[in-house]
Every structure is written in structure tokens, then in C-alpha cells.
Design an enzyme around this catalytic site. Structure first.
Site, PDB file in Angstrom:
ATOM      1  CE  LYS A 125      51.578  65.005 104.095  1.00  0.00           C
ATOM      2  NZ  LYS A 125      51.765  66.449 104.303  1.00  0.00           N
ATOM      3  CE  LYS A 150      46.627  71.147 121.459  1.00  0.00           C
ATOM      4  NZ  LYS A 150      46.321  72.546 121.116  1.00  0.00           N
ATOM      5  N   GLY A 151      46.876  65.532 117.293  1.00  0.00           N
ATOM      6  CA  GLY A 151      46.364  64.964 116.045  1.00  0.00           C
ATOM      7  C   GLY A 151      45.845  63.544 116.161  1.00  0.00           C
ATOM      8  CG  ASP A 201      55.550  65.574 106.639  1.00  0.00           C
ATOM      9  OD1 ASP A 201      55.732  65.109 105.515  1.00  0.00           O
ATOM     10  OD2 ASP A 201      55.566  66.800 106.861  1.00  0.00           O
ATOM     11  CG  ASP A 223      46.579  71.352 113.215  1.00  0.00           C
ATOM     12  OD1 ASP A 223      47.355  70.388 113.076  1.00  0.00           O
ATOM     13  OD2 ASP A 223      46.969  72.484 113.538  1.00  0.00           O
ATOM     14  NE  ARG A 276      44.206  69.952 116.500  1.00  0.00           N
ATOM     15  CZ  ARG A 276      45.465  69.654 116.206  1.00  0.00           C
ATOM     16  NH1 ARG A 276      45.751  68.541 115.562  1.00  0.00           N
ATOM     17  NH2 ARG A 276      46.428  70.479 116.547  1.00  0.00           N
ATOM     18  CG  PHE A 308      48.697  70.477 104.373  1.00  0.00           C
ATOM     19  CD1 PHE A 308      49.848  70.312 105.132  1.00  0.00           C
ATOM     20  CD2 PHE A 308      47.560  70.988 104.982  1.00  0.00           C
ATOM     21  CE1 PHE A 308      49.861  70.656 106.485  1.00  0.00           C
ATOM     22  CE2 PHE A 308      47.559  71.327 106.329  1.00  0.00           C
ATOM     23  CZ  PHE A 308      48.722  71.165 107.078  1.00  0.00           C
TER      24      PHE A 308
END
Ligand code: IMP
Ligand code: MG
Length: 190
Positions: A125, A41-42, A97, A153, A159, A146
């Protein structure tokens, strides 16, 4: 006491960078009609802004992944409605990531015989990368903080925050609950 959260990219800087990515995609895909596939969903705020800077014809679709076991194994929980075979696919993710998710997803899409496959990540990242996976378009390279907001989220929350926020002390995340969003939105709470 030092603030436990810090704005690392504000909305104006985000808008500028997202517009540049949209322009790069517009010129690289001129004459084609790619399918922009958001990884839920990001991707949501990022994709919504990105496609409004893409000036060429394209379609939009989404995928939802579920993670299981170790090694970042993923399965497709919700697939695109558009068949991707023969299409130029542009994957859109909020963040890469370790790269495990993206590399699993690329393998999944490549066997569908897409015409081409590139990926866009708002955030890369870089120091956390475990698998070497291509990210053709990246918004910002970041360290291993983070980050929250603009689609990212923690436990399903935050979000909705405009801009991107680094959490300096993960142990304090639950203590931040009460005041963090109110502060970001300029309301009460500090
Ligand atoms: P991967 O390690 O590249 O497979 O990414 C796994 C997922 O972890 C990403 O798609 C995000 O959902 C999540 N993630 C990684 N870093 C962050 C972060 O800084 N904030 C929020 N979610 C993150
Ligand atoms: Mg998440």
C-alpha cells in the site's frame, strides 16, 4: 445501489503473479537454502501458494506478532522454531501498509545476525507508507483501499475468500456479513 465490494484481483491473476514471485526467488537464492518465514496470520494462503512455485530447497517457519501502544510497536508473540542466526531469511507478509510492522520486525531479525534478510509482500500500500522500509519482492502495488480475502481479514474474518476484494464503504462492513461470503462463493445471498 453500487456494490459495496469489488473484486480487485481474481484468483487467476493472483496465481500468475505469485508464480512470478516464486520464480524470482528461485533464481535469486539458487544454491542457498533460505528460511521462508511467514508473518501470521495474513500470510497463510499467500505463503502456501508461493512456496509451491519456489523450486529450490528451502525451509518454512512462522512468526506471530502482537501490536501494542502507538507507533506500530510490535512484540514477537510466537517465534520461529528454527534458529535464524546465519540463515538467509525471506519474510513473507500479506500486506505492508504504513511499514511500521515490517520495520520493527526487520530490526528484530537483524540483531540475530542473519546471513541476509529480504521481504516479500503480496500487497504494498505505497501511498500509506510512513517509514521507508525495503520490500524486495511485491505482488501488487495498491492504493489506500481496505482489502479483504486471500489471507487479509476484517475482525478476524474473510481470510478465506478467494481473490482480493476492496470494501468501498467500511461503514457497511457489518451489514455485509450476511451476504458477502455467500456471494463470493457463488451461493445464495445476491
Ligand atoms: P503496517 O501498517 O504496515 O504496520 O501493517 C499493519 C497491518 O495492518 C498489516 O500487517 C495488516 O495486518 C493490516 N492491514 C493493513 N491494511 C490492510 C487491509 O487493507 N486489509 C486488511 N488488513 C490490513
Ligand atoms: Mg488483520
Amino acid at each position: 445501489m453500487a456494490s459495496p465490494y469489488l473484486e480487485v484481483v481474481d484468483q487467476a491473476a493472483m496465481d500468475r503473479r505469485v508464480r512470478e514471485l516464486g520464480q524470482a526467488i528461485s533464481s535469486d537464492y539458487a544454491g542457498l537454502t533460505p528460511v521462508v518465514v511467514g508473518v501470521l496470520k495474513g500470510c497463510i494462503p499467500f505463503l502456501a501458494d508461493l512456496v509451491r512455485s519456489v523450486e529450490i530447497d528451502h525451509e518454512i517457519d512462522f512468526l506471530l506478532l502482537t501490536r501494542f501502544g502507538e507507533q506500530g510497536r510490535v512484540a514477537v508473540a510466537m517465534d520461529t522454531a528454527i534458529p535464524l542466526r546465519g540463515r538467509h531469511v525471506i519474510l513473507v507478509q500479506g500486506i505492508v501498509d504504513t511499514g511500521l510492522t515490517l520495520s520493527a520486525l526487520r530490526r528484530n531479525l537483524e540483531v540475530r545476525e542473519v546471513a541476509s534478510l529480504k521481504s516479500v509482500a503480496l500487497l504494498d500500500k505505497v501511498p500509506r507508507r510512513i517509514v521507508d522500509v525495503p520490500v524486495e519482492y511485491r505482488g501488487f502495488e495498491i492504493g489506500d483501499e481496505f482489502l479483504l480475502g486471500y489471507g487479509l481479514d476484517w475482525a478476524g474474518k474473510y481470510r478465506n475468500l478467494p481473490g482480493l476484494w476492496a470494501v468501498m464503504d467500511m461503514g457497511r462492513l457489518s451489514d455485509l456479513d450476511a451476504t458477502f461470503p455467500a456471494t463470493v462463493f457463488g451461493g445464495a445471498g445476491g
